[in-house]
Motif scaffolding. Structure first.
Motif, mmCIF file in Angstrom:
data_model
loop_
_atom_site.group_PDB
_atom_site.id
_atom_site.type_symbol
_atom_site.label_atom_id
_atom_site.label_comp_id
_atom_site.label_asym_id
_atom_site.label_seq_id
_atom_site.Cartn_x
_atom_site.Cartn_y
_atom_site.Cartn_z
ATOM 1 N N GLY A 125 0.795 -1.224 0.000
ATOM 2 C CA GLY A 125 0.000 0.000 0.000
ATOM 3 C C GLY A 125 0.821 1.265 0.000
ATOM 4 N N ALA A 126 2.107 1.179 -0.332
ATOM 5 C CA ALA A 126 2.953 2.374 -0.381
ATOM 6 C C ALA A 126 2.534 3.259 -1.551
ATOM 7 C CB ALA A 126 4.415 1.982 -0.516
ATOM 8 N N THR A 127 2.617 4.556 -1.353
ATOM 9 C CA THR A 127 2.208 5.491 -2.396
ATOM 10 C C THR A 127 3.350 5.744 -3.376
ATOM 11 O OG1 THR A 127 2.946 7.566 -1.356
ATOM 12 C CG2 THR A 127 0.829 6.649 -0.627
ATOM 13 N N GLY A 128 3.000 6.335 -4.493
ATOM 14 C CA GLY A 128 3.988 6.667 -5.514
ATOM 15 C C GLY A 128 4.828 7.878 -5.175
ATOM 16 N N LYS A 129 4.566 8.496 -4.014
ATOM 17 C CA LYS A 129 5.330 9.674 -3.599
ATOM 18 C C LYS A 129 6.418 9.351 -2.581
ATOM 19 C CE LYS A 129 1.856 13.352 -4.192
ATOM 20 N NZ LYS A 129 1.135 14.446 -3.492
ATOM 21 N N VAL A 262 13.327 12.137 26.073
ATOM 22 C CA VAL A 262 14.472 12.128 25.166
ATOM 23 C C VAL A 262 14.097 11.460 23.844
ATOM 24 C CG1 VAL A 262 16.051 11.994 27.133
ATOM 25 C CG2 VAL A 262 15.430 9.910 25.920
ATOM 26 N N GLY A 263 14.844 11.818 22.792
ATOM 27 C CA GLY A 263 14.671 11.153 21.504
ATOM 28 C C GLY A 263 13.713 11.817 20.551
ATOM 29 N N ARG A 264 13.322 13.058 20.796
ATOM 30 C CA ARG A 264 12.438 13.775 19.878
ATOM 31 C C ARG A 264 13.256 14.545 18.837
ATOM 32 N NH1 ARG A 264 7.584 16.981 23.092
ATOM 33 N NH2 ARG A 264 6.583 15.160 24.074
ATOM 34 N N ILE A 265 12.867 14.428 17.564
ATOM 35 C CA ILE A 265 13.428 15.317 16.540
ATOM 36 C C ILE A 265 12.316 15.760 15.590
ATOM 37 C CG2 ILE A 265 15.742 14.324 16.626
ATOM 38 C CD1 ILE A 265 15.089 12.916 13.950
ATOM 39 N N ASP A 266 12.494 16.910 15.009
ATOM 40 C CA ASP A 266 11.567 17.485 14.035
ATOM 41 C C ASP A 266 12.411 17.898 12.843
ATOM 42 O OD1 ASP A 266 9.862 19.037 12.512
ATOM 43 O OD2 ASP A 266 9.366 20.459 14.106
ATOM 44 N N ILE A 267 12.340 17.142 11.740
ATOM 45 C CA ILE A 267 13.233 17.398 10.612
ATOM 46 C C ILE A 267 12.472 17.491 9.293
ATOM 47 C CG2 ILE A 267 15.183 16.240 11.722
ATOM 48 C CD1 ILE A 267 14.717 13.880 9.820
ATOM 49 N N THR A 268 13.092 18.185 8.364
ATOM 50 C CA THR A 268 12.642 18.192 6.976
ATOM 51 C C THR A 268 13.714 17.490 6.170
ATOM 52 O OG1 THR A 268 11.482 20.293 7.303
ATOM 53 C CG2 THR A 268 11.917 19.612 5.030
ATOM 54 N N GLU A 269 13.381 16.330 5.624
ATOM 55 C CA GLU A 269 14.364 15.444 5.000
ATOM 56 C C GLU A 269 14.168 15.350 3.489
ATOM 57 O OE1 GLU A 269 12.555 11.030 5.639
ATOM 58 O OE2 GLU A 269 12.522 12.387 7.356
ATOM 59 N N ASN A 270 15.182 14.882 2.825
ATOM 60 C CA ASN A 270 15.109 14.641 1.386
ATOM 61 C C ASN A 270 14.688 13.204 1.131
ATOM 62 O OD1 ASN A 270 16.155 17.114 0.000
ATOM 63 N ND2 ASN A 270 17.869 16.739 1.387
ATOM 64 N N ARG A 271 13.499 13.025 0.573
ATOM 65 C CA ARG A 271 13.052 11.689 0.207
ATOM 66 C C ARG A 271 13.839 11.179 -0.991
ATOM 67 N NH1 ARG A 271 6.399 11.787 0.386
ATOM 68 N NH2 ARG A 271 6.164 11.865 2.662
ATOM 69 N N LEU A 272 13.852 9.866 -1.131
ATOM 70 C CA LEU A 272 14.544 9.233 -2.239
ATOM 71 C C LEU A 272 13.974 9.671 -3.581
ATOM 72 C CD1 LEU A 272 16.459 7.127 -3.461
ATOM 73 C CD2 LEU A 272 14.808 5.369 -2.828
ATOM 74 N N VAL A 273 12.650 9.891 -3.630
ATOM 75 C CA VAL A 273 12.013 10.234 -4.903
ATOM 76 C C VAL A 273 12.197 11.703 -5.291
ATOM 77 C CG1 VAL A 273 10.306 8.398 -4.756
ATOM 78 C CG2 VAL A 273 9.798 10.636 -3.737
ATOM 79 N N GLY A 274 12.873 12.486 -4.452
ATOM 80 C CA GLY A 274 13.229 13.846 -4.863
ATOM 81 C C GLY A 274 12.589 14.966 -4.080
ATOM 82 N N MET A 275 11.403 14.733 -3.506
ATOM 83 C CA MET A 275 10.737 15.808 -2.769
ATOM 84 C C MET A 275 11.209 15.836 -1.317
ATOM 85 S SD MET A 275 6.954 14.112 -2.287
ATOM 86 C CE MET A 275 6.896 13.579 -3.994
ATOM 87 N N LYS A 276 10.940 16.940 -0.655
ATOM 88 C CA LYS A 276 11.227 17.049 0.776
ATOM 89 C C LYS A 276 9.957 16.742 1.568
ATOM 90 C CE LYS A 276 15.046 20.400 0.786
ATOM 91 N NZ LYS A 276 16.019 19.544 1.499
ATOM 92 N N SER A 277 10.134 16.167 2.750
ATOM 93 C CA SER A 277 8.999 15.912 3.631
ATOM 94 C C SER A 277 9.418 16.227 5.055
ATOM 95 C CB SER A 277 8.538 14.456 3.526
ATOM 96 O OG SER A 277 9.554 13.576 3.984
ATOM 97 N N ARG A 278 8.430 16.578 5.848
ATOM 98 C CA ARG A 278 8.689 16.899 7.250
ATOM 99 C C ARG A 278 8.139 15.782 8.133
ATOM 100 N NH1 ARG A 278 5.958 21.782 10.810
ATOM 101 N NH2 ARG A 278 7.347 21.657 12.624
ATOM 102 N N GLY A 279 8.927 15.377 9.096
ATOM 103 C CA GLY A 279 8.478 14.348 10.020
ATOM 104 C C GLY A 279 8.961 14.617 11.422
ATOM 105 N N CYS A 280 8.151 14.224 12.384
ATOM 106 C CA CYS A 280 8.558 14.261 13.785
ATOM 107 C C CYS A 280 8.766 12.820 14.230
ATOM 108 C CB CYS A 280 7.501 14.937 14.648
ATOM 109 S SG CYS A 280 7.459 16.735 14.452
#
Length: 409
Positions: A125-129, A262-280
């Motif tokens: 069920g993974a998306t194309g993004k 402890v162990g919390r991060i809030d980042i905007t990362e580069n996905r493999l498919v090229g777009m950026k995404s934000r995750g906590c």
């Protein structure tokens, strides 16, 4: 409807979570692939127990012939998480790869299930993004290239949550999902990730609704907590002198770390498919383990080896993130990490306080730290006059360049 020519399959194994997407996929596969038999596969990698409760009955009610739940927790931590921790892998300097590192063991177990069931295709069920489509399908290509892969989100015409809910209703598929889905979450015994909602605007600070595992550091206990970890060959093996399995170690450290925020991060990362995404991401136990291993490395690795290990960590993090676990390169990098880890033995004392992790004591039988050499007091093992010749040779290229530049004027 399919966007490509229909195929007929005898049996398809679906990576199943019981959520809206995979609940929709079960009847959709049967409708579009010659009324094929659908076997749902659920990987238990330490997600919340509520996510697994009643999942077999739900899969069968959705139209699956059976639902296979595989307990992968021990192998996941021992053979994947702890092996990765040895390398020091951090994706883009912060992310401990909690979602990415779970994908190879899930894919491997799903392929094994498909082969045992005599299936001719698997579905996910993974998306194309996203990254997961690459991770799952690369694993299948490496382990069982004879299996076809069906990725509904890249094929069907449905684009919204409303359409998926309508499809489930039309096919009498039980689903507790609603139109309002604030966050997208992924959990296992290493971490939980949260995306969506207010996080889609990078100017929005995450609300407390984002964090589900860890205590707000401001509300964490006012008294620090200390404990001792034993490390052998780059692996944490004991907590306070008690030997434990890798899964039990990560579970206990999750409880301790979460309590202290402890162990919390809030980042905007580069996905493999090229777009950026934000995750906590919340990775309390993993963050503690990471800090502990690095503390022993500070004692035992010489400068050149430490620099090499840093390069190895970056390469291994990229490999895991990009779904290249089942490759020759992974074997080579882990062989190097194993060699380095032979000296990474010792004990550390950790102090947790309001979101902070401090290593306050550390010792190793392989330590290169020698008091006789580094003391500021009198010693009889080091002649400070020796530094004069060392500095002259060390700075010789700069000296020659300066002389040449002066002579050319």
């Amino acid at each position: 409807m399919l966007k490509q020519e229909n195929k007929h399959y005898k049996k398809v194994v679906l990576a199943y979570s019981g959520g809206l997407d995979t609940s929709t996929i079960v009847p959709w596969l049967k409708e579009n692939y010659g009324d094929c038999e659908v076997v749902c596969f659920v990987a238990d990698v330490g997600q919340e127990r509520d996510d697994l409760e009643g999942i077999e009955q739900k899969a069968i009610a959705s139209g699956a012939s059976k639902c296979i739940v595989k307990d992968l927790r021990d192998d996941f931590v021992k053979d994947y998480v702890f092996e990765m921790m040895k390398t020091g892998a951090l994706y883009e300097g912060e992310y401990l790869l909690g979602t990415a590192i779970a994908r190879p063991i899930i894919a491997k177990a799903m392929v094994e299930c498909a082969l045992e069931e005599g299936a001719d295709a698997i579905a996910h069920g993974a998306t194309g993004k996203g990254n997961d489509q690459v991770r799952f399908e690369s694993a299948v290509a490496a382990l069982a290239p004879e299996l076809d892969v069906i990725a509904p989100w890249r094929i069907w015409d449905m684009q919204s949550r409303e359409e998926l809910l309508a499809y489930c209703e039309a096919h009498n598929v039980p689903c507790k999902a609603t139109l309002k889905k604030i966050y997208s979450r992924d959990a296992n015994c290493l971490h939980i990730s949260t995306e969506g909602g207010e996080l889609e605007n990078t100017w929005n600070a995450p609300s407390e609704n984002v964090w589900v595992w860890t205590t707000d550091p401001e509300k964490a206990p006012n008294t620090p907590e200390t404990f001792e970890l034993t490390i052998k060959n780059g692996l944490v093996t004991e907590i306070n002198g008690k030997e434990m399995t890798p899964f039990d170690i990560i579970t206990q450290l999750n409880e301790i770390g979460a309590r202290h925020g402890v162990g919390r991060i809030d980042i905007t990362e580069n996905r493999l498919v090229g777009m950026k995404s934000r995750g906590c991401y919340e990775t309390p136990g993993g963050t503690i383990i990471y800090k502990a291993i690095r503390a022993i490395e500070q004692l035992v690795l010489d400068k050149a080896t430490r620099v090499f290990r840093e390069h190895l960590a970056v390469e291994f993090a990229q490999l895991v993130y990009d779904g290249r676990w089942f490759t020759r390169l992974r074997e080579i990098l882990l062989a190097a990490a194993d060699n380095i880890a032979k000296d990474v033995n010792g004990k550390v004392v950790i102090k947790l306080y309001k979101g902070n992790i401090d290593v306050i004591q550390k010792d190793s039988p392989n330590s290169l730290f020698n008091f006789d050499f580094v003391t500021f007091g009198a010693d009889d093992v080091y002649s400070q006059a020796d530094a004069d010749g060392f500095i002259r040779l060390y700075s010789l290229p700069s000296r020659i360049r300066a002389i040449n530049s002066k002579n050319q004027k």
